[in-house]
Scaffold this active site. Structure first.
Site, PDB file in Angstrom:
ATOM      1  N   HIS A  45      55.997  17.967  35.129  1.00 44.55           N
ATOM      2  CA  HIS A  45      54.832  18.561  34.455  1.00 44.55           C
ATOM      3  C   HIS A  45      55.135  18.662  32.960  1.00 44.55           C
ATOM      4  O   HIS A  45      56.160  19.231  32.558  1.00 44.55           O
ATOM      5  CB  HIS A  45      54.505  19.943  35.040  1.00 44.55           C
ATOM      6  CG  HIS A  45      53.189  20.430  34.550  1.00 44.55           C
ATOM      7  ND1 HIS A  45      51.994  20.065  35.137  1.00 44.55           N
ATOM      8  CD2 HIS A  45      52.874  21.198  33.489  1.00 44.55           C
ATOM      9  CE1 HIS A  45      50.999  20.613  34.462  1.00 44.55           C
ATOM     10  NE2 HIS A  45      51.503  21.308  33.461  1.00 44.55           N
ATOM     11  N   ALA A  46      54.241  18.126  32.120  1.00 47.18           N
ATOM     12  CA  ALA A  46      54.496  18.051  30.680  1.00 47.18           C
ATOM     13  C   ALA A  46      54.733  19.433  30.086  1.00 47.18           C
ATOM     14  O   ALA A  46      54.074  20.409  30.474  1.00 47.18           O
ATOM     15  CB  ALA A  46      53.308  17.385  29.992  1.00 47.18           C
ATOM     16  N   HIS A  78      48.414  17.032  22.943  1.00 49.66           N
ATOM     17  CA  HIS A  78      48.450  18.434  23.374  1.00 49.66           C
ATOM     18  C   HIS A  78      49.853  19.014  23.198  1.00 49.66           C
ATOM     19  O   HIS A  78      50.041  20.067  22.593  1.00 49.66           O
ATOM     20  CB  HIS A  78      48.023  18.522  24.853  1.00 49.66           C
ATOM     21  CG  HIS A  78      48.108  19.903  25.395  1.00 49.66           C
ATOM     22  ND1 HIS A  78      47.051  20.778  25.399  1.00 49.66           N
ATOM     23  CD2 HIS A  78      49.156  20.588  25.927  1.00 49.66           C
ATOM     24  CE1 HIS A  78      47.438  21.943  25.922  1.00 49.66           C
ATOM     25  NE2 HIS A  78      48.712  21.829  26.251  1.00 49.66           N
ATOM     26  N   GLU A  79      50.859  18.270  23.680  1.00 50.99           N
ATOM     27  CA  GLU A  79      52.244  18.771  23.588  1.00 50.99           C
ATOM     28  C   GLU A  79      52.728  18.780  22.153  1.00 50.99           C
ATOM     29  O   GLU A  79      53.427  19.706  21.731  1.00 50.99           O
ATOM     30  CB  GLU A  79      53.168  17.893  24.451  1.00 50.99           C
ATOM     31  CG  GLU A  79      52.851  17.918  25.929  1.00 50.99           C
ATOM     32  CD  GLU A  79      52.769  19.313  26.515  1.00 50.99           C
ATOM     33  OE1 GLU A  79      52.006  19.527  27.457  1.00 50.99           O
ATOM     34  OE2 GLU A  79      53.473  20.216  26.009  1.00 50.99           O
ATOM     35  N   HIS A 128      51.838  21.924  20.450  1.00 52.60           N
ATOM     36  CA  HIS A 128      52.782  23.037  20.669  1.00 52.60           C
ATOM     37  C   HIS A 128      53.952  22.930  19.702  1.00 52.60           C
ATOM     38  O   HIS A 128      54.347  23.916  19.067  1.00 52.60           O
ATOM     39  CB  HIS A 128      53.332  22.974  22.102  1.00 52.60           C
ATOM     40  CG  HIS A 128      52.367  23.387  23.169  1.00 52.60           C
ATOM     41  ND1 HIS A 128      51.753  24.613  23.204  1.00 52.60           N
ATOM     42  CD2 HIS A 128      51.929  22.732  24.268  1.00 52.60           C
ATOM     43  CE1 HIS A 128      50.984  24.696  24.270  1.00 52.60           C
ATOM     44  NE2 HIS A 128      51.062  23.570  24.940  1.00 52.60           N
ATOM     45  N   GLU A 141      47.627  26.583  23.135  1.00 51.29           N
ATOM     46  CA  GLU A 141      47.106  25.461  23.935  1.00 51.29           C
ATOM     47  C   GLU A 141      46.032  24.668  23.184  1.00 51.29           C
ATOM     48  O   GLU A 141      45.696  23.563  23.580  1.00 51.29           O
ATOM     49  CB  GLU A 141      46.514  25.988  25.238  1.00 51.29           C
ATOM     50  CG  GLU A 141      47.499  26.725  26.121  1.00 51.29           C
ATOM     51  CD  GLU A 141      48.728  25.899  26.449  1.00 51.29           C
ATOM     52  OE1 GLU A 141      49.785  26.482  26.702  1.00 51.29           O
ATOM     53  OE2 GLU A 141      48.650  24.654  26.438  1.00 51.29           O
ATOM     54  N   HIS A 191      50.977  25.582  37.833  1.00 52.28           N
ATOM     55  CA  HIS A 191      51.039  26.851  37.112  1.00 52.28           C
ATOM     56  C   HIS A 191      51.162  28.033  38.054  1.00 52.28           C
ATOM     57  O   HIS A 191      51.704  29.077  37.686  1.00 52.28           O
ATOM     58  CB  HIS A 191      49.810  26.988  36.218  1.00 52.28           C
ATOM     59  CG  HIS A 191      49.734  25.928  35.173  1.00 52.28           C
ATOM     60  ND1 HIS A 191      49.510  24.608  35.488  1.00 52.28           N
ATOM     61  CD2 HIS A 191      49.872  25.964  33.838  1.00 52.28           C
ATOM     62  CE1 HIS A 191      49.518  23.895  34.395  1.00 52.28           C
ATOM     63  NE2 HIS A 191      49.745  24.685  33.385  1.00 52.28           N
ATOM     64  N   TYR A 239      44.043  28.449  28.945  1.00 54.43           N
ATOM     65  CA  TYR A 239      43.373  27.161  28.801  1.00 54.43           C
ATOM     66  C   TYR A 239      41.860  27.342  28.690  1.00 54.43           C
ATOM     67  O   TYR A 239      41.199  26.607  27.971  1.00 54.43           O
ATOM     68  CB  TYR A 239      43.720  26.250  29.975  1.00 54.43           C
ATOM     69  CG  TYR A 239      45.198  25.961  30.098  1.00 54.43           C
ATOM     70  CD1 TYR A 239      45.976  26.573  31.084  1.00 54.43           C
ATOM     71  CD2 TYR A 239      45.830  25.130  29.201  1.00 54.43           C
ATOM     72  CE1 TYR A 239      47.347  26.325  31.174  1.00 54.43           C
ATOM     73  CE2 TYR A 239      47.199  24.876  29.285  1.00 54.43           C
ATOM     74  CZ  TYR A 239      47.938  25.490  30.271  1.00 54.43           C
ATOM     75  OH  TYR A 239      49.292  25.255  30.361  1.00 54.43           O
TER      76      TYR A 239
HETATM   77  C1  LIG Z   1      49.768  19.809  29.552  1.00 51.06           C
HETATM   78  C2  LIG Z   1      50.013  20.988  29.965  1.00 51.06           C
HETATM   79  C3  LIG Z   1      51.281  21.683  29.554  1.00 51.06           C
HETATM   80 SE1  LIG Z   1      50.961  23.307  28.614  1.00 51.06          SE
HETATM   81  C4  LIG Z   1      49.114  21.691  30.936  1.00 51.06           C
HETATM   82  O1  LIG Z   1      49.631  22.307  31.851  1.00 51.06           O
HETATM   83  N1  LIG Z   1      47.762  21.662  30.797  1.00 51.06           N
HETATM   84  C5  LIG Z   1      47.005  21.046  29.701  1.00 51.06           C
HETATM   85  C6  LIG Z   1      45.566  21.280  30.022  1.00 51.06           C
HETATM   86  C7  LIG Z   1      45.470  22.042  31.291  1.00 51.06           C
HETATM   87  C8  LIG Z   1      46.887  22.243  31.825  1.00 51.06           C
HETATM   88  C9  LIG Z   1      47.068  21.525  33.159  1.00 51.06           C
HETATM   89  O2  LIG Z   1      47.619  20.423  33.161  1.00 51.06           O
HETATM   90  O3  LIG Z   1      46.628  22.091  34.192  1.00 51.06           O
HETATM   91 ZN   LIG Z   2      49.992  23.317  26.646  1.00 55.90          ZN
END
Ligand SMILES: C=C(C[SeH])C(=O)N1CCC[C@H]1C(=O)O
Ligand SMILES: [Zn+2]
Length: 601
Positions: free
Chosen positions: A321-322, A351-352, A355, A379, A487, A497
């Protein structure tokens, strides 16, 4: 007892700040080593460093609370003490802290190692979420294959942590109470320093739901045309496995068979990225170049040396997961992302990188302020830049979209715009109810309104109420579907988010104004802030604040506003909203959805 003076408090705090940076650095390094290579050795090292960090914070906290910080004159010193006085999970006993750290690590390990068997070949059972399963959900148009993947992923991820999650909830609430919060929902919401924050979020959703319902009705129609009346009911919730994403949180992957004007150019640049030999490294270099064009910071050399920008091929288990990492020494910043060369991952790369830019901009702040003004701000940064990058104008400028002569005439241009806004809406509008319900469910769980006996059915009632989706097969309390999402098992809050997807349009509008992109009524969705140092300096001055000021002050720097406001988002999508209403009217599509008969009977 001795009354400590404000001067003594300054000395104490400066010493505390220097020490916490060392513990934070060691803790981050141990966490990085575990997430990038899941082994028992790395887990033990991570638990040790985590325990040491927690002990340091707890010991310092005993000292810190002796200072009468509520009566200090210096507002910044007062804020440092206020934010540092919330200990979080470090308030737990050493044993409870270690147990909680172990539980979360084990759930992340289960999630990261989870594999399923292929639908086409039941002997091939090595499919990981990233990249294999994610890719299948993007390309498969076989609803039985999609159903297989949907069920099998949940059976191998969420269901496996059902018992562990109950203990996680107990320990999180125990820690919250030790911090004088009623439960962990209250502790998490403390980050927003806003008394009526939940009401504000609820009001934003009321404002945005009509637009979501119009998009939902149009998408359901085209899914029905593709998969048939039996699979997709005309007035029902949308079956969750057909939306191109494991959690139905973004729908961009199914744009190809429902584009409003199919004969017009679509803005899917994935084929061109592949044709032009894009690599993960080039994707991040492209993002860095956009930040530099705004007069913001380039990445330090160590970023390129130490980041993991594509999945290693040595067969190790890792958290794909990024994520973006700050090692608390104002130097070492990294990204870990199992990047695939496609448009979705190009957006995630931005997105990354957002951060990391925040880390670089507030690195001079004391450790306690090295955070987003609130978690939604963190975010939003990268996504704001991605709104400019995604414009057809910008994509053409960087050669990812061909010049198209046909857009010359007004009608062609209008139709191309609808296509563009539709593809953005599939990721930005579709996402809102999902982001909201993820923490609505957890707030209910932490507050005890939802007990383990109805964890799963409560999740599906929220998913039906907010997302207007239903499971492809019956679900019961034997399942635990919410924990099939990273998450939930990784202890990462999610309302951030929802906040981000609203405020990023406010930021976009403020920066576009600064960049002179909104003159003569130029539409917000065409704005590209690329190379605008005025916009970049404005963004930078907000980022440099970190959490040194309450978030309304930070928002005011860019937008002149002090509150979250969905107007900028509605303005951005206005042409699409009008088009969707007219189209759904024309086809007589039912707006909204009736209750499902598919689960938790
Ligand atoms: C890219 C990330 C790392 Se903060 C992320 O979890 N995001 C980015 C947008 C929504 C959420 C997801 O993937 O559920
Ligand atoms: Zn993020």
């Amino acid at each position: 007892p001795k009354v400590y003076s404000e001067e003594e408090a300054v000395t104490f705090y400066n010493n505390f700040n220097e020490q916490i940076k060392v513990y934070c650095n060691r803790n981050s390094l141990a966490r990085w080593n575990y997430d990038s290579n899941i082994t028992d050795f790395n887990l033990q090292r991570k638990l040790e460093e985590g325990a040491a960090f927690a002990k340091f914070k707890k010991d310092s906290w005993q000292e810190l609370i002796k200072y009468p910080w509520k009566y200090f004159n210096d507002p910044e010193l007062k804020r440092k003490f206020k934010l540092s006085s919330v200990l979080g999970t470090a308030a737990l006993s050493e044993d409870d802290f270690k147990r909680l750290d172990t539980i979360i690590s084990d759930m992340k390990s289960t999630y990261s190692k989870a594999k399923i068997c292929s639908f086409q070949d039941s002997t091939k059972c090595d499919l990981n979420l990233e990249p294999e399963i994610t890719e299948l959900l993007k390309v498969s148009r076989n609803h039985e294959e999609l159903r297989h993947i949907w069920i099998e992923w949940r059976r191998n991820s969420g269901e496996k942590v059902k018992e562990t999650y109950k203990e996680y909830v107990t320990l999180k609430n125990k820690a919250a109470k030790l911090n004088d919060y009623a439960d962990n929902a209250a502790l998490w919401l403390g980050n927003y320093e806003t008394e009526d924050f939940r009401d504000q979020i609820s009001a934003l959703w009321v404002q945005l739901k009509p637009l979501y319902q119009q998009l939902h009705a149009y998408v359901r129609r085209h899914l029905r045309l593709k998969y048939g009346e039996e699979v997709v009911k005309a007035k029902g919730p949308i079956p969750a496995h057909l939306l191109g994403n494991m959690w139905a949180q973004t729908w961009g992957n199914i744009v190809d068979f429902m584009l409003p004007y199919p004969e017009r150019q679509s803005t899917d640049v994935t084929p061109n990225m592949i044709k032009q030999g894009y690599t993960p490294l080039k994707m991040f270099k492209l993002s860095e170049e956009f930040f530099v064009s705004l007069n913001l910071s380039a990445m330090p050399e160590s970023f390129w040396e130490k980041s993991i920008l594509e999945k290693p091929t040595d067969g190790r288990d890792m958290v794909c997961h990024a994520s973006a990492w700050d090692f608390c020494d104002s130097m070492d910043v990294r990204i870990k992302q199992c990047t695939v060369v496609n448009q979705k991952d190009l957006n995630t790369a931005h997105h990354e990188m957002g951060h990391v830019q925040y880390f670089l901009q507030y690195k001079h702040q004391p450790n306690i302020f090295q955070r987003g003004a609130n978690s939604g701000f963190h975010e939003a940064v990268g996504d704001v830049l991605a709104l400019s990058v995604s414009t057809p104008k910008h994509l053409r400028a960087i050669g990812l979209l061909e010049e198209s002569a046909s857009e010359a005439d007004k009608d062609a241009e209008r139709e191309a715009t609808i296509n563009y806004l539709f593809s953005i809406a599939l990721n930005k509008i579709a996402f809102l109810p999902f982001a909201y319900q993820m923490d609505l469910w957890r707030w209910d769980v932490f507050e005890g309104k939802t007990t383990p006996e109805n964890y799963n059915c409560h999740w599906w009632r929220l998913a039906e109420q907010f997302q207007g989706i239903e499971p492809p097969v019956d679900r019961s309390e034997e399942d635990f579907d919410v924990a099939s999402k990273y998450h939930i098992i990784a202890d990462v809050p999610y309302i951030r988010y929802f906040v981000s997807f609203v405020i990023q349009f406010q930021f976009h509008k403020g920066l576009c104004q600064a960049a002179g992109q909104l003159e003569n009524n130029a539409p917000l969705h065409e704005c590209d802030i690329y190379k605008s140092t005025k916009a970049g300096n404005l963004l930078g001055s907000m980022l440099q604040l970190g959490q040194s000021k309450p978030w309304p002050d930070a928002m005011e720097v860019i937008t002149g506003q002090r509150n979250m406001d969905a107007s900028a988002l509605r303005e951005y999508f206005a042409p699409l909203e009008d088009w969707l209403r007219a189209e759904n009217e024309r086809t007589g599509e039912f707006i909204g959805w009736e209750k499902s008969d598919k689960y938790c009977l």
